[in-house]
Every structure is written in C-alpha cells, then in structure tokens.
Design a protein around this motif. Sequence first.
Motif, PDB file in Angstrom:
ATOM      1  N   VAL A  82      35.923  45.919  45.039  1.00 23.56           N
ATOM      2  CA  VAL A  82      36.455  44.609  45.410  1.00 23.56           C
ATOM      3  C   VAL A  82      37.715  44.812  46.244  1.00 23.56           C
ATOM      4  CG1 VAL A  82      37.842  44.408  43.302  1.00 23.56           C
ATOM      5  CG2 VAL A  82      37.102  42.335  44.490  1.00 23.56           C
ATOM      6  N   GLN A  83      37.987  43.877  47.123  1.00 23.79           N
ATOM      7  CA  GLN A  83      39.207  43.938  47.920  1.00 23.79           C
ATOM      8  C   GLN A  83      40.415  43.484  47.103  1.00 23.79           C
ATOM      9  OE1 GLN A  83      38.438  41.636  51.480  1.00 23.79           O
ATOM     10  NE2 GLN A  83      37.823  43.487  52.591  1.00 23.79           N
TER      11      GLN A  83
ATOM     12  N   GLY B 296      41.100  40.153  44.958  1.00 29.28           N
ATOM     13  CA  GLY B 296      39.845  39.637  44.454  1.00 29.28           C
ATOM     14  C   GLY B 296      39.768  39.649  42.937  1.00 29.28           C
ATOM     15  N   SER B 297      38.584  39.311  42.436  1.00 31.22           N
ATOM     16  CA  SER B 297      38.371  39.201  40.992  1.00 31.22           C
ATOM     17  C   SER B 297      37.091  39.919  40.572  1.00 31.22           C
ATOM     18  CB  SER B 297      38.252  37.727  40.580  1.00 31.22           C
ATOM     19  OG  SER B 297      39.435  37.013  40.872  1.00 31.22           O
TER      20      SER B 297
ATOM     21  N   ASN C  60      41.828  39.088  37.679  1.00 35.18           N
ATOM     22  CA  ASN C  60      42.155  38.351  38.897  1.00 35.18           C
ATOM     23  C   ASN C  60      43.299  39.036  39.633  1.00 35.18           C
ATOM     24  OD1 ASN C  60      40.245  36.380  38.147  1.00 35.18           O
ATOM     25  ND2 ASN C  60      41.789  35.220  37.021  1.00 35.18           N
ATOM     26  N   SER C  61      43.475  38.655  40.873  1.00 28.91           N
ATOM     27  CA  SER C  61      44.561  39.205  41.695  1.00 28.91           C
ATOM     28  C   SER C  61      44.605  40.725  41.604  1.00 28.91           C
ATOM     29  CB  SER C  61      45.908  38.614  41.250  1.00 28.91           C
ATOM     30  OG  SER C  61      45.901  37.215  41.337  1.00 28.91           O
TER      31      SER C  61
END
Length: 120
Positions: free
Chosen positions: A11-12, A15-16, A83-84
Amino acid sequence: VQLQASGGGLVQAGGSLRLSCAASGRTFSRYGMGWFRQAPGKEREFVAAVTWRGGSTYYADSVKGRFTISRDNAKNTVYLQMNSLKPEDTAVYYCAADLSPYSDYPDDYWGQGTQVTVSS
C-alpha cells in the motif's frame, strides 16, 4: 489455539489496510488477543492488544491514533485496522493470543505472519 493471519499487502503511504486473524477453538472468547510486528533487522515489537470482551485496548505509542484493534468473538476473529500508514510500518505482522483474558501483552500463542509493505 491456532491462529491464521491475513490481509497484508502493498500500500502507498497514507493508505489503509485491515488485517484479520482467524482463531480455531471454542475458547477464543476467553483469550486476550493482540498484534505484533517485526521489521527487517529489528526485533519483534508489540503493536496492539484487546481484552477478551473487547472492553479494553492497548496500543504502542507509534500507532496510537492510526491503528484500531477489535474482535468479533462470534467469528473467532481479531482485526487490526491500519490507517495513515507510513513506510516505517513496513513489517511482518503477527497475531498472538494469551491465556489471560485481560492481557495487555498477549504472547502465549502465535500465528504465522502476514507481510505489510508501505511504499513512500
């Protein structure tokens, strides 16, 4: 108890991802549950824990406000909503269970890991 973690991936940053850990056994609801992680070249570290009914949760300072641990005892599953995400969250994530239902550091049983990679 046997633990099976899933949900990892690439994931970038920002992202989550949601990790899941499915547990075998009828006594899942009596275990304290948690997540740990291990980055390359580093020791395994605590991430989060939840007590048997989900009444109390505990987090490492590095993930507070970004990660949420929860459990569904009807499904014998514990989750980690992330998250984040940051590149420094990249690690193999492990699910763990504890015979103490109120454990804030569950480490009696371990599942296999699931890889989380966060790209910058």
